[in-house]
Design an enzyme around this catalytic site. Structure first.
Site, PDB file in Angstrom:
ATOM      1  N   LYS A  46       0.809  -1.212   0.000  1.00 17.79           N
ATOM      2  CA  LYS A  46       0.000   0.000   0.000  1.00 17.79           C
ATOM      3  C   LYS A  46       0.848   1.270   0.000  1.00 17.79           C
ATOM      4  O   LYS A  46       0.320   2.353  -0.203  1.00 17.79           O
ATOM      5  CB  LYS A  46      -0.949  -0.003   1.194  1.00 17.79           C
ATOM      6  CG  LYS A  46      -1.994  -1.113   1.101  1.00 17.79           C
ATOM      7  CD  LYS A  46      -3.075  -0.944   2.139  1.00 17.79           C
ATOM      8  CE  LYS A  46      -4.124  -2.037   2.050  1.00 17.79           C
ATOM      9  NZ  LYS A  46      -3.615  -3.322   2.615  1.00 17.79           N
TER      10      LYS A  46
HETATM   11  C1  LIG Z   1      -4.449  -4.356   2.208  1.00 16.19           C
HETATM   12  C2  LIG Z   1      -3.823  -5.674   2.149  1.00 16.19           C
HETATM   13  C3  LIG Z   1      -4.364  -6.728   1.401  1.00 16.19           C
HETATM   14  C4  LIG Z   1      -5.690  -6.605   0.686  1.00 16.19           C
HETATM   15  O1  LIG Z   1      -5.694  -5.640  -0.337  1.00 16.19           O
HETATM   16  P1  LIG Z   1      -7.070  -5.033  -0.851  1.00 16.19           P
HETATM   17  O2  LIG Z   1      -6.702  -3.993  -1.841  1.00 16.19           O
HETATM   18  O3  LIG Z   1      -7.769  -4.466   0.345  1.00 16.19           O
HETATM   19  O4  LIG Z   1      -7.855  -6.159  -1.439  1.00 16.19           O
HETATM   20  C5  LIG Z   1      -3.673  -7.908   1.349  1.00 16.19           C
HETATM   21  N1  LIG Z   1      -2.516  -8.081   2.019  1.00 16.19           N
HETATM   22  C6  LIG Z   1      -1.969  -7.101   2.755  1.00 16.19           C
HETATM   23  C7  LIG Z   1      -0.707  -7.360   3.476  1.00 16.19           C
HETATM   24  C8  LIG Z   1      -2.590  -5.868   2.843  1.00 16.19           C
HETATM   25  O5  LIG Z   1      -2.045  -4.921   3.585  1.00 16.19           O
END
Ligand SMILES: *Cc1c(COP(=O)(O)O)cnc(C)c1O
Length: 427
Positions: A96
């Site tokens: 992210k």
């Molecule tokens: C946010 C996250 C996800 C899921 O991603 P989405 O975009 O919400 O589907 C999976 N793994 C990790 C480690 C995350 O931080």
């Protein structure tokens, strides 16, 4: 219809709906012919230009992209035809980071433009609900960015200590708000705040959850980059991408990439025990419900906020969605088994989210296909869990250790909107 600027600055549309790009620009064949020789930054610039190029001048966009992507994400061969794209090489070791950083810079760009146009400044307040990773990525992406204050809402006792310190120790323009509830309560508070007339009259609010287009679209960079890396190795012909999914922002970015012409054969959405999307794929019925807590807690989502986008992208056709996407769901026991067996067979350490991705590929890949799963977090972010499963003592990277030395600061609150509103009204 709204401008990109409005979609980024507002986050959520007035009718509570999500913003969608009006049309999706395909990239030219020449781009795909040369993609294997391009740097991550160069690939990302081309993709960003297709999304944002009409609203952001090319020099600024290049700066935003280069500032966002100062690291690479290696594709690692794990086993047979299965590869891991390690998305965890950014500042907080989570995928992210890219969306968060990109959004912070783009928001800053638009705010500066507005300021120039009307001479008024005005603080923008970013509200973000997190089950762990979003909060740390957004907080760090926005840390120290002028004119923006970030409130991170997180569920008390439900994020790992390592995650918590990544957004509670920063200070400056970052406030951590601990909610006595679950992730869905945090998300509901953020949504209510956007809809509240008094609050919106009192302060400028925007969202940095993956409902914001500036946060989720840059994640498309990863898919192009994965394709480029595998093409370089002559492995990109029947490419299946598996995305461990919670709010479905990441996989949604991949679906956009495909619409832009990226030759991905199909997608797999790997879920933990929160299997609302998996069930939708079985019978076409969407049954949101409260999330349950799992080992892969960043995917503990009972009503994925990007489901509406996926549905929209496929013209609300269940059949069309099923053609491109399949799904899986795994219990905590299965996640732990997978972490153990992958390590034993290959020496590769998966985090609990990546483990869902690996397992889905190992069960669903067909002859002649090559699979890449997105390894969404560094295993050390889930050290307690992973160490317990592997009886290991995995090393914590220096970047993470640095956060753990800070002092924790937060504001505690109930899950009642009235409390949250009163708090924001006092700001
Ligand atoms: C946010 C996250 C996800 C899921 O991603 P989405 O975009 O919400 O589907 C999976 N793994 C990790 C480690 C995350 O931080």
């Amino acid at each position: 219809m709204a401008s990109l600027e409005k979609a980024v600055v507002k986050g959520l549309a007035e009718d509570k709906g999500l913003y969608m790009p009006e049309h999706i620009k395909a990239l030219p064949q020449s781009f795909f012919d040369n993609i294997q020789d391009m740097s991550f930054q160069e690939i990302a610039y081309n993709v960003a230009d297709a999304f944002f190029g009409e609203d952001v001048d090319s020099e600024s966009l290049r700066e935003i992209v280069n500032d966002t992507l100062s690291f690479d994400c290696p594709v690692v061969h794990v086993n047979g035809n299965i590869y891991s794209l390690e998305l965890f090489h950014g500042p907080t070791l989570a995928f992210k980071d890219v969306g968060a950083r990109f959004m912070a810079r783009l928001l800053r760009y638009f705010l500066a433009k507005e300021q120039k146009a009307d001479g008024k400044g005005g603080l923008v307040n970013v509200l973000v609900a997190t089950s762990g990773d979003t909060g740390s990525a957004v907080a760090n992406g926005f840390l120290g960015v002028d004119g923006i204050h970030v409130y991170v809402l997180y569920p008390k006792g439900k994020v790992s200590p390592i995650q918590e310190c990544q957004f509670t120790t920063l200070g400056k323009n970052i406030t951590a708000v601990e909610i006595d509830g679950v992730f869905d309560d945090c998300q509901a508070l953020v949504k209510s705040a956007f809809m509240d007339k008094d609050l919106n009259a009192h302060m400028k609010l925007t969202s940095a959850n993956s409902i914001n287009v500036a946060r989720f679209l840059p994640q498309a960079f990863y898919y192009f980059y994965a394709y480029a890396q595998l093409k370089k190795q002559g492995k990109a012909d029947n490419l299946v991408v598996c995305t461990p999914s919670g709010n479905f922002g990441n996989i949604c970015a991949g679906l956009f990439a495909k619409k832009m012409g990226l030759p991905i054969k199909r997608f797999i959405a790997a879920n933990n025990a929160n299997s609302v999307f998996y069930e939708f794929l079985q019978d076409g019925k969407y049954n949101p419900r409260p999330s349950v807590q799992t080992l892969a807690n960043a995917m503990d989502v009972g009503d994925p906020s990007n489901f509406a986008r996926v549905y929209d992208l496929y013209g609300k056709s269940w059949e069309a969605i099923c053609k491109d996407i399949s799904g899986t769901t795994y219990s905590d026991e299965m996640i732990a088994d997978t972490i153990r067996s992958v390590y034993k067979e290959t020496g590769y350490v998966c985090d609990p989210h990546g483990a869902c991705g690996y397992r889905a590929l190992s069960e669903c890949l067909q002859n002649g296909e090559v699979g890449v799963f997105l390894e969404t977090a560094h295993p050390a972010k889930f050290k307690q869990t992973v160490d317990q499963i592997l009886s290991s003592d995995i090393e914590i990277p220096a970047k993470l250790q640095a956060f753990m030395k800070g002092t924790k600061q937060n504001v505690s609150m109930t899950k009642e909107f009235a409390d949250f509103k009163q708090y924001l009204m006092s700001k």
